[in-house]
Structure formats: structure tokens, C-alpha cells
Design a protein around this motif. Structure first.
Motif, mmCIF file in Angstrom:
data_model
loop_
_atom_site.group_PDB
_atom_site.id
_atom_site.type_symbol
_atom_site.label_atom_id
_atom_site.label_comp_id
_atom_site.label_asym_id
_atom_site.label_seq_id
_atom_site.Cartn_x
_atom_site.Cartn_y
_atom_site.Cartn_z
ATOM 1 N N ALA A 1 2.391 21.104 1.885
ATOM 2 C CA ALA A 1 2.460 20.564 3.242
ATOM 3 C C ALA A 1 2.117 19.078 3.173
ATOM 4 O O ALA A 1 0.963 18.681 3.309
ATOM 5 N N CYS A 2 3.135 18.267 2.960
ATOM 6 C CA CYS A 2 2.930 16.829 2.791
ATOM 7 C C CYS A 2 2.779 16.138 4.140
ATOM 8 O O CYS A 2 3.446 16.494 5.115
ATOM 9 N N GLU A 3 1.913 15.132 4.170
ATOM 10 C CA GLU A 3 1.656 14.415 5.418
ATOM 11 C C GLU A 3 2.665 13.306 5.693
ATOM 12 O O GLU A 3 2.601 12.645 6.735
ATOM 13 N N TYR A 4 3.613 13.064 4.785
ATOM 14 C CA TYR A 4 4.556 11.954 4.956
ATOM 15 C C TYR A 4 5.291 12.070 6.290
ATOM 16 O O TYR A 4 5.754 13.139 6.688
ATOM 17 N N ASP B 1 -1.991 6.430 1.413
ATOM 18 C CA ASP B 1 -0.695 6.591 0.765
ATOM 19 C C ASP B 1 0.379 6.623 1.847
ATOM 20 O O ASP B 1 0.076 6.738 3.038
ATOM 21 N N HIS B 2 1.620 6.515 1.436
ATOM 22 C CA HIS B 2 2.762 6.501 2.363
ATOM 23 C C HIS B 2 2.585 5.394 3.409
ATOM 24 O O HIS B 2 2.872 5.581 4.594
ATOM 25 N N LEU B 3 2.100 4.239 2.933
ATOM 26 C CA LEU B 3 1.846 3.143 3.863
ATOM 27 C C LEU B 3 3.123 2.413 4.269
ATOM 28 O O LEU B 3 3.058 1.415 5.003
ATOM 29 N N ASP B 4 4.272 2.914 3.830
ATOM 30 C CA ASP B 4 5.537 2.456 4.401
ATOM 31 C C ASP B 4 5.775 3.122 5.749
ATOM 32 O O ASP B 4 6.630 2.690 6.527
ATOM 33 N N PHE B 5 4.991 4.166 6.038
ATOM 34 C CA PHE B 5 5.083 4.859 7.329
ATOM 35 C C PHE B 5 3.804 4.693 8.147
ATOM 36 O O PHE B 5 3.848 4.363 9.325
ATOM 37 N N TYR B 6 2.654 4.923 7.507
ATOM 38 C CA TYR B 6 1.379 4.825 8.207
ATOM 39 C C TYR B 6 0.881 3.384 8.243
ATOM 40 O O TYR B 6 1.055 2.631 7.288
ATOM 41 N N LYS B 7 0.213 3.046 9.334
ATOM 42 C CA LYS B 7 -0.344 1.695 9.493
ATOM 43 C C LYS B 7 -1.556 1.497 8.578
ATOM 44 O O LYS B 7 -1.712 0.451 7.960
ATOM 45 N N HIS C 1 1.434 8.713 -9.243
ATOM 46 C CA HIS C 1 2.071 7.483 -8.761
ATOM 47 C C HIS C 1 1.198 6.733 -7.767
ATOM 48 O O HIS C 1 1.617 5.734 -7.199
ATOM 49 N N HIS C 2 -0.009 7.225 -7.542
ATOM 50 C CA HIS C 2 -0.970 6.576 -6.657
ATOM 51 C C HIS C 2 -2.144 6.129 -7.518
ATOM 52 O O HIS C 2 -2.489 6.783 -8.499
ATOM 53 N N PRO C 3 -2.789 5.002 -7.195
ATOM 54 C CA PRO C 3 -3.896 4.518 -8.029
ATOM 55 C C PRO C 3 -4.959 5.576 -8.323
ATOM 56 O O PRO C 3 -5.434 5.681 -9.455
ATOM 57 N N SER C 4 -5.330 6.349 -7.331
ATOM 58 C CA SER C 4 -6.361 7.375 -7.535
ATOM 59 C C SER C 4 -5.913 8.415 -8.547
ATOM 60 O O SER C 4 -6.695 8.868 -9.394
ATOM 61 N N THR D 1 3.847 -0.343 -4.143
ATOM 62 C CA THR D 1 3.362 -1.306 -5.131
ATOM 63 C C THR D 1 2.710 -2.503 -4.454
ATOM 64 O O THR D 1 1.651 -2.986 -4.879
ATOM 65 N N LYS D 2 3.307 -2.956 -3.373
ATOM 66 C CA LYS D 2 2.786 -4.126 -2.666
ATOM 67 C C LYS D 2 1.514 -3.791 -1.882
ATOM 68 O O LYS D 2 0.522 -4.513 -1.956
ATOM 69 N N THR D 3 1.541 -2.694 -1.157
ATOM 70 C CA THR D 3 0.414 -2.346 -0.286
ATOM 71 C C THR D 3 -0.838 -1.995 -1.079
ATOM 72 O O THR D 3 -1.961 -2.324 -0.682
ATOM 73 N N LEU D 4 -0.664 -1.321 -2.217
ATOM 74 C CA LEU D 4 -1.806 -0.879 -3.027
ATOM 75 C C LEU D 4 -1.961 -1.737 -4.287
ATOM 76 O O LEU D 4 -2.525 -1.290 -5.282
#
Length: 462
Positions: free
Chosen positions: A168-171, A191-197, A339-342, A371-374
Motif C-alpha cells: 500500500a504505497c503512499e505515492y 519521499d515522493h517529493l515530486d508529489f508531496y510538498k 533508491h532513497h538515502p535512508s 535526486t534534487k530534493t534529497l
């Protein structure tokens, strides 16, 4: 609210735009096995698409308006833009057109018992652990996985209508459409900061998800995760917590040890105060958390402890989750989906402790926006690697962004004294690695694009 009754065949003919995605393909096969006529389209022919074709599903390559015939229902993946001509044509018809998330939520309501696994990291591993245990119990679950499990020979199993197990992904806020009887929340991260603020918006989405649940539902939550504590007030029904060396948790993992390869062993203090011992065949402290969620969710749904213990130990992992691809001149070659830093940090930390030689990590960044946001988090997430090789960004669903490049990350890492190099393509990276590696080194490729292909290229070249 969109509703779907799997037994009434109101929507007998279903067309799926983006059918080659891992989740979409699983839903397609589940529907086909339940007697629905399924067609779909994808941008290119993939192994997943070939598997669908082999299962009797008509897959069209290329997305165009002519693909829309006379469907009763159209389902599309989140990667499909509003400007997609096939989606535009579908919306002109007098039939429901829904996202994969909306459909999955409606599908979930058809099952008496459902377990939905959420979290920024560990969803596929935990889902596959649960699936393996249930497959060897008296249950016959339907399963929708985000990876491939040997137990079900793929990413989907069509069982009975009593049990559904799914990620159940939150994207894009999809979890707001889900109504499982058992909610699992592993962790909450940026994560998914192309969608979330920002992180706050992600947390609010999880709160909405929990508030939507039935009063008879169960929520299983990792109490060691600080962000998880921020959503406790939104839980409906029964809250069940777990943690590592956490006396406040209902289930507490203690006496944690590791064998010489890094495989964990631990005692789990159960909710009733009894103690059960478990051993894992996959490495990493983080997998204790995944295992606890699997133990609790299956036990709370009626599976006996001996079955859980036996098949949890037999669980060997999913494809692309710290998977060994082969060995070249005494150097293990592995690949991972992180694919996430954590995720990357946890994986490298788990591997470093038991690597005799150098730990070399090849990272393929996934999407320009992530890549840019994180950016700063990525720079600091490879510290357990002796050398980092960064290839070009895998764009996935995004258009080219000239303001971010893999070399930017490398330059930032080098400025802070880290050992990193930029090698744009897989062929050059393979050649470099084959010249550099020595006996007892470990090479791991990571990312959710296709870095596993590089690992296979290295092994094939030996």
C-alpha cells in the motif's frame, strides 16, 4: 466513491493503461483469473509484458487513442499523464476511468481479511515475508507484490476471497483509498517529493488513511520510528505496536545477535509476555523490523507461531533486495532496489560490518526530482562504502531536467572528502569495476531503475 464487486461482472471488459507496471500487471492477472476480459497498453515490451501475453492478456505496445475499443472500465497507472492520448480517449467514453490506487482500494473491499503494508521502506520485503508464511498456513491468500517471490513464481498469486495481501504505497495519496482489515505502517520518511510538498503533508496523508479505517480494524506500527509516533492519534480500531529494545511496544524484539554473515537472531517478547525466538536468513538489523511486522500480522490473523518461525527462517528474500548475482575473481556482485538515502544507508551499513575487503557501491539515481530534493541526504548516505560510482540519472516518468546531474552529486561528495566518481553509462562502469576489484571485495549496484542489469553485465564478463 468507486465500487467494484468482483463477483457481479458489471465491468466484464477492463482496459489497463500502463499494464506493464509491477502492480498493474499483478492486478491484471488477478482479474483475468477471476474471469474478466483484460486488455492493456504499455510504452515498451518488457519481461512483465511478455508474461502478461503468455497469460492470455492482450498487451498493446505504444499508447494511442486507437487502443481504446469498448471497455466497461479503464484503469490507469499514476505514471500516465493527463495529456496521454489514450487516457484522453478513455475519458470521452461513458465508463468509469480510475487510477490504480482507487481500483485497488475498491478491490480490497471484496476480501473478508486484508493486510496492507505501508511505509517508505521495506514494503516489498515485509509483504513477501507475510506471503510466504500465509502460503504455508491453512490460508490461501491472494497476493499482490512489488517484487518477485519464488514461492508464488512471480509477483501475484490468485487465492480465495478470504484473504488479500498487498503493498500500500503512499505515492499520490493512494493510501487514502485503501480499507484493509489489518494496516501495517513500517516507517514514514521524506519521499515522493515530486508529489508531496514536505514531510508534514506525507504525515497528514497517513493520518487520513488511518482515520478512514473501520473500528474493527487493526493497525500494526513500528514504535521505534519517530515519525510513526506522530500519527498515533489517528488510529481507529486496535493499535498494536512493535519495536527493538522498546519496553513501550506491545511486541518487543530483544537479545538481538548476528551470525558471521550478518543474519539476525532475536527474541520477541509477545503481547501476552511470553517469549519466542526467531532466526532470519537475510542480513541486516532493519530486517528485524520487517520480520516483526510479518510475525505480528500473521499471528494476529490466526497463524500459529511454529509455522511463522519455520517459514520466516526459510525466507531468502526478493529479487533485487541485497541479492547476490554472482562472484568475479573472489568478489561478490550484488544488487539492491534501494533508491532513497535512508534505504541506501541501512543497506551499506548492514553489508560493511561483514565485508572483508572493500565495499564498492554503484548508484543509479532515480528521477531528477528525487535526486534534487534529497541531494544533501544522498551525499551523506554512502559513508559506509569505500568507493562510490554514480551513473546517469534514470529519468523514469520525468522529462529531462538540465538543472541536476549525477556529476553534481559526485562533486559534492568529493568536496567533503568522500571517494566518489562519475561514470555515466553501464558499459564504462563495468569495465572500470572489472579492472579495480580484488578478492574479498563486494560490489553492490543500487537503485529502482535497472542497476541490476549492470550487476549481471559484470558477472557475465568474467
Amino acid at each position: 466513491m468507486f465500487e467494484f464487486n468482483i463477483n457481479d461482472y458489471k465491468y466484464k471488459n477492463i482496459h489497463m493503461i500502463g499494464i506493464g507496471g509491477i502492480s498493474m500487471s499483478g492486478i491484471a492477472i488477478l482479474l483475468k483469473e477471476n474471469g474478466y476480459n483484460i486488455t492493456g497498453s504499455d510504452r515498451q515490451l518488457s519481461e512483465t509484458s511478455k508474461n502478461l501475453i503468455n497469460n492470455g492478456i492482450d498487451v498493446l505496445i505504444g499508447q494511442k487513442k486507437e487502443n481504446i475499443k469498448n471497455p466497461d472500465l479503464v484503469i490507469y497507472t499514476d505514471a500516465i499523464a493527463d495529456s496521454n492520448e489514450e487516457l484522453i480517449a478513455a475519458r470521452k467514453l461513458d465508463v468509469p476511468v480510475v487510477t490504480r490506487g482507487v481500483f485497488l482500494g475498491a478491490l480490497m473491499r471484496n476480501y473478508k481479511n486484508s493486510i496492507a503494508i505501508s511505509g517508505s521502506h521495506g514494503k516489498s520485503t515485509t509483504t513477501s515475508m507475510i506471503s510466504k508464511i500465509l502460503m504455508h498456513s491453512s490460508k490461501n491468500p491472494s497476493i499482490l507484490l512489488g517484487g518477485e517471490l519464488d514461492e508464488i513464481d512471480g509477483n501475484v498469486h490468485v487465492g480465495d476471497k478470504d484473504f488479500l495481501v498487498t503493498e500500500a504505497c503512499e505515492y499520490k495519496g493512494n493510501i487514502k483509498y485503501y480499507y484493509p482489515s489489518t494496516v501495517i505502517i513500517l516507517n514514514i520518511d521524506e519521499d515522493h517529493l515530486d508529489f508531496y510538498k514536505d514531510l508534514n503533508q506525507i504525515i497528514e496523508t497517513f493520518k487520513t488513511y488511518l482515520r478512514n479505517q473501520d473500528k474493527d480494524s487493526k493497525t500494526i506500527l513500528n514504535l521505534n520510528e519517530e515519525n510513526n509516533k506522530l500519527i498515533l492519534d489517528a488510529v481507529q480500531g486496535e493499535l498494536i505496536t512493535y519495536g527493538q529494545d522498546n519496553k513501550d511496544a506491545d511486541y518487543n524484539a530483544t537479545n538481538i545477535t548476528f551470525d558471521e554473515l550478518g543474519k539476525p537472531r532475536f527474541d520477541l517478547i509477545m503481547k501476552d509476555g511470553s517469549v519466542e525466538h526467531f532466526e532470519l536468513s537475510i542480513i541486516g538489523r532493519h530486517n528485524i523490523n520487517n520480520a516483526c511486522a510479518a510475525i505480528i500480522s500473521t499471528h494476529e490473523n490466526g497463524v500459529d507461531i511454529e509455522t511463522i518461525r519455520k517459514y520466516l527462517k526459510e525466507y531468502k528474500g526478493l529479487d533485487r533486495r541485497m541479492q547476490v548475482i554472482g562472484n568475479v575473481n573472489g568478489c561478490d556482485i550484488m544488487t539492491d532496489y534501494g533508491h532513497h538515502p535512508s534505504e541506501i544507508k541501512v543497506t551499506l551499513n548492514a553489508l560493511k560490518e561483514h565485508t572483508k575487503g572493500r565495499l564498492i557501491c554503484v548508484w543509479q539515481p532515480h528521477t531528477y526530482s528525487r535526486t534534487k530534493t534529497l541531494f544533501n541526504d544522498f551525499v551523506e548516505s554512502f559513508d559506509d562504502a569505500d568507493e562510490v560510482i554514480i551513473t546517469d540519472i534514470y529519468a523514469a516518468r520525468e522529462a529531462f531536467d538540465p538543472t541536476i546531474n549525477s556529476k553534481d552529486v559526485v562533486d559534492a561528495m568529493v568536496k567533503t572528502g568522500r571517494n566518489a566518481i562519475y561514470i555515466p553509462d553501464f558499459e564504462s562502469a563495468r569495465d572500470y569495476i572489472l579492472k579495480e576489484i580484488k578478492k574479498d571485495d563486494l560490489v553492490i549496484t543500487t537503485g529502482c531503475g535497472n542497476p541490476d542489469e549492470l550487476a549481471k553485465m559484470i558477472v557475465k564478463s568474467k
